[in-house]
Design a protein around this motif. Sequence first.
Motif, mmCIF file in Angstrom:
data_model
loop_
_atom_site.group_PDB
_atom_site.id
_atom_site.type_symbol
_atom_site.label_atom_id
_atom_site.label_comp_id
_atom_site.label_asym_id
_atom_site.label_seq_id
_atom_site.Cartn_x
_atom_site.Cartn_y
_atom_site.Cartn_z
ATOM 1 N N LEU A 86 5.007 -5.186 -21.922
ATOM 2 C CA LEU A 86 3.748 -4.439 -21.867
ATOM 3 C C LEU A 86 4.003 -2.941 -21.781
ATOM 4 O O LEU A 86 3.323 -2.138 -22.430
ATOM 5 N N GLN A 87 4.985 -2.568 -20.994
ATOM 6 C CA GLN A 87 5.333 -1.157 -20.867
ATOM 7 C C GLN A 87 5.846 -0.598 -22.187
ATOM 8 O O GLN A 87 5.482 0.516 -22.593
ATOM 9 N N ASN A 88 6.669 -1.367 -22.875
ATOM 10 C CA ASN A 88 7.261 -0.914 -24.141
ATOM 11 C C ASN A 88 6.212 -0.616 -25.203
ATOM 12 O O ASN A 88 6.391 0.284 -26.028
ATOM 13 N N VAL A 89 5.132 -1.395 -25.220
ATOM 14 C CA VAL A 89 4.095 -1.187 -26.244
ATOM 15 C C VAL A 89 2.898 -0.404 -25.688
ATOM 16 O O VAL A 89 1.831 -0.372 -26.298
ATOM 17 N N ASP A 90 3.107 0.252 -24.534
ATOM 18 C CA ASP A 90 2.096 1.125 -23.941
ATOM 19 C C ASP A 90 0.783 0.395 -23.676
ATOM 20 O O ASP A 90 -0.306 0.902 -23.945
ATOM 21 N N MET A 91 0.883 -0.828 -23.126
ATOM 22 C CA MET A 91 -0.314 -1.611 -22.830
ATOM 23 C C MET A 91 -0.361 -2.081 -21.378
ATOM 24 O O MET A 91 -1.234 -2.867 -21.014
ATOM 25 N N LEU A 92 0.549 -1.611 -20.548
ATOM 26 C CA LEU A 92 0.582 -2.060 -19.160
ATOM 27 C C LEU A 92 -0.708 -1.691 -18.432
ATOM 28 O O LEU A 92 -1.218 -2.467 -17.615
ATOM 29 N N ILE A 110 3.093 -7.410 -30.803
ATOM 30 C CA ILE A 110 4.492 -6.974 -30.784
ATOM 31 C C ILE A 110 5.074 -7.148 -29.383
ATOM 32 O O ILE A 110 6.233 -7.558 -29.224
ATOM 33 N N GLY A 111 4.267 -6.866 -28.352
ATOM 34 C CA GLY A 111 4.710 -7.107 -26.988
ATOM 35 C C GLY A 111 5.034 -8.570 -26.746
ATOM 36 O O GLY A 111 6.034 -8.904 -26.096
ATOM 37 N N ARG A 112 4.191 -9.463 -27.258
ATOM 38 C CA ARG A 112 4.450 -10.905 -27.140
ATOM 39 C C ARG A 112 5.771 -11.271 -27.807
ATOM 40 O O ARG A 112 6.564 -12.051 -27.264
ATOM 41 N N ALA A 113 6.033 -10.700 -28.981
ATOM 42 C CA ALA A 113 7.283 -10.988 -29.681
ATOM 43 C C ALA A 113 8.488 -10.483 -28.883
ATOM 44 O O ALA A 113 9.520 -11.159 -28.805
ATOM 45 N N LEU A 114 8.372 -9.298 -28.289
ATOM 46 C CA LEU A 114 9.475 -8.761 -27.490
ATOM 47 C C LEU A 114 9.703 -9.609 -26.236
ATOM 48 O O LEU A 114 10.843 -9.819 -25.811
ATOM 49 N N ALA A 115 8.617 -10.111 -25.647
ATOM 50 C CA ALA A 115 8.744 -10.975 -24.469
ATOM 51 C C ALA A 115 9.433 -12.292 -24.812
ATOM 52 O O ALA A 115 9.995 -12.954 -23.942
ATOM 53 N N GLN A 116 9.413 -12.645 -26.076
ATOM 54 C CA GLN A 116 10.065 -13.870 -26.539
ATOM 55 C C GLN A 116 11.590 -13.746 -26.514
ATOM 56 O O GLN A 116 12.305 -14.736 -26.647
ATOM 57 N N ILE A 136 4.636 5.290 -35.708
ATOM 58 C CA ILE A 136 6.004 5.797 -35.596
ATOM 59 C C ILE A 136 6.638 5.344 -34.283
ATOM 60 O O ILE A 136 7.807 4.941 -34.246
ATOM 61 N N GLY A 137 5.857 5.388 -33.198
ATOM 62 C CA GLY A 137 6.385 4.985 -31.904
ATOM 63 C C GLY A 137 6.845 3.539 -31.876
ATOM 64 O O GLY A 137 7.910 3.229 -31.336
ATOM 65 N N LEU A 138 6.062 2.644 -32.481
ATOM 66 C CA LEU A 138 6.430 1.230 -32.458
ATOM 67 C C LEU A 138 7.631 0.938 -33.344
ATOM 68 O O LEU A 138 8.509 0.146 -32.984
ATOM 69 N N LEU A 139 7.687 1.556 -34.515
ATOM 70 C CA LEU A 139 8.851 1.347 -35.376
ATOM 71 C C LEU A 139 10.110 1.896 -34.711
ATOM 72 O O LEU A 139 11.191 1.297 -34.813
ATOM 73 N N ASP A 140 9.980 3.019 -34.028
ATOM 74 C CA ASP A 140 11.113 3.568 -33.296
ATOM 75 C C ASP A 140 11.516 2.632 -32.154
ATOM 76 O O ASP A 140 12.707 2.400 -31.910
ATOM 77 N N LEU A 141 10.519 2.073 -31.468
ATOM 78 C CA LEU A 141 10.793 1.112 -30.394
ATOM 79 C C LEU A 141 11.549 -0.089 -30.927
ATOM 80 O O LEU A 141 12.563 -0.515 -30.349
ATOM 81 N N VAL A 142 11.073 -0.652 -32.034
ATOM 82 C CA VAL A 142 11.730 -1.820 -32.638
ATOM 83 C C VAL A 142 13.158 -1.466 -33.028
ATOM 84 O O VAL A 142 14.092 -2.237 -32.788
ATOM 85 N N ARG A 143 13.328 -0.300 -33.616
ATOM 86 C CA ARG A 143 14.649 0.138 -34.053
ATOM 87 C C ARG A 143 15.634 0.191 -32.878
ATOM 88 O O ARG A 143 16.816 -0.133 -33.025
#
Length: 274
Positions: A123-129, A149-155, A175-182
């Motif tokens: 949740l923190q990573n995708v700015d939804m906390l 995307i947060g659900r996928a990262l939690a997986q 840009i923020g999310l693609l950078d996060l994924v990268r």
Amino acid sequence: MMLSARNVSWAAGGAEILRDVSLDVRSGEFLGIIGPNGSGKTSLMALLAGIRKPKSGEVLLDGVPIGTLGRREVARRLALVEQQAETGERITARQAVELGRTPYLEPLSPWSPEDDTIVEAALQNVDMLHLSSRLWHTLSGGERQRLHIGRALAQHPRILLLDEPTNHLDIGHQIGLLDLVRRQGLTVAAALHDLNHAAMFCDRLAVMQGGQLVALGAPSDVLTVECIREVFGVEAEIDQGSDGSCFIRYIHSHGFAPYGIIVRERCTAEVDCT
């Protein structure tokens, strides 16, 4: 961990959607899949995720046919974020992300404090906390996409598949999310529309056209004036920087611009083609 398609084809309603596509998503790379609407990107993503079975050919997960693996086993290695995924259930933002832990929950392995920590981090990573207690149906399309995307990262997958992950997002969150994924250190394959984003974040690009793979290679090799013209029907100018970066500028020809006026759309974002 590597994900491979070997001569896969797929058809629907009597129409051939994919034809003889072969590619590898190499361990640790960010592979971008680009192409115009209807080129087969989403269908290819579904085959790579094991959601659909190829008409011919096969998809291999670390050398093993993905169709022979159980869904829980696949889900512990691979996560998919689809374009559209909705629910009629009355769930909160946090509960949507908690679904990512489902592959790890068993009668002898119930929910644990570690699961709470993983969900909080996602949740923190995708700015939804700060919106974790909000109900799903009250969220915007962009907020829902960030939760997917947060659900996928939690997986906690080793391979992440993203089908147009920046849909509904403003430019900052794109840009923020693609950078996060990268930065996650995962093996990633993403279907992308924005060629500048593809050049900026991807190690290699696979170009789809008419259900076929027509080019595969580094962004600087694939994103040529000729390729963009032939595949997307758009004229472009590409400036290479001395540091290996490049600028892509799209040109609206008089055939498309209103009243026959030639308009040049200049992209000022620097994209990395290395």
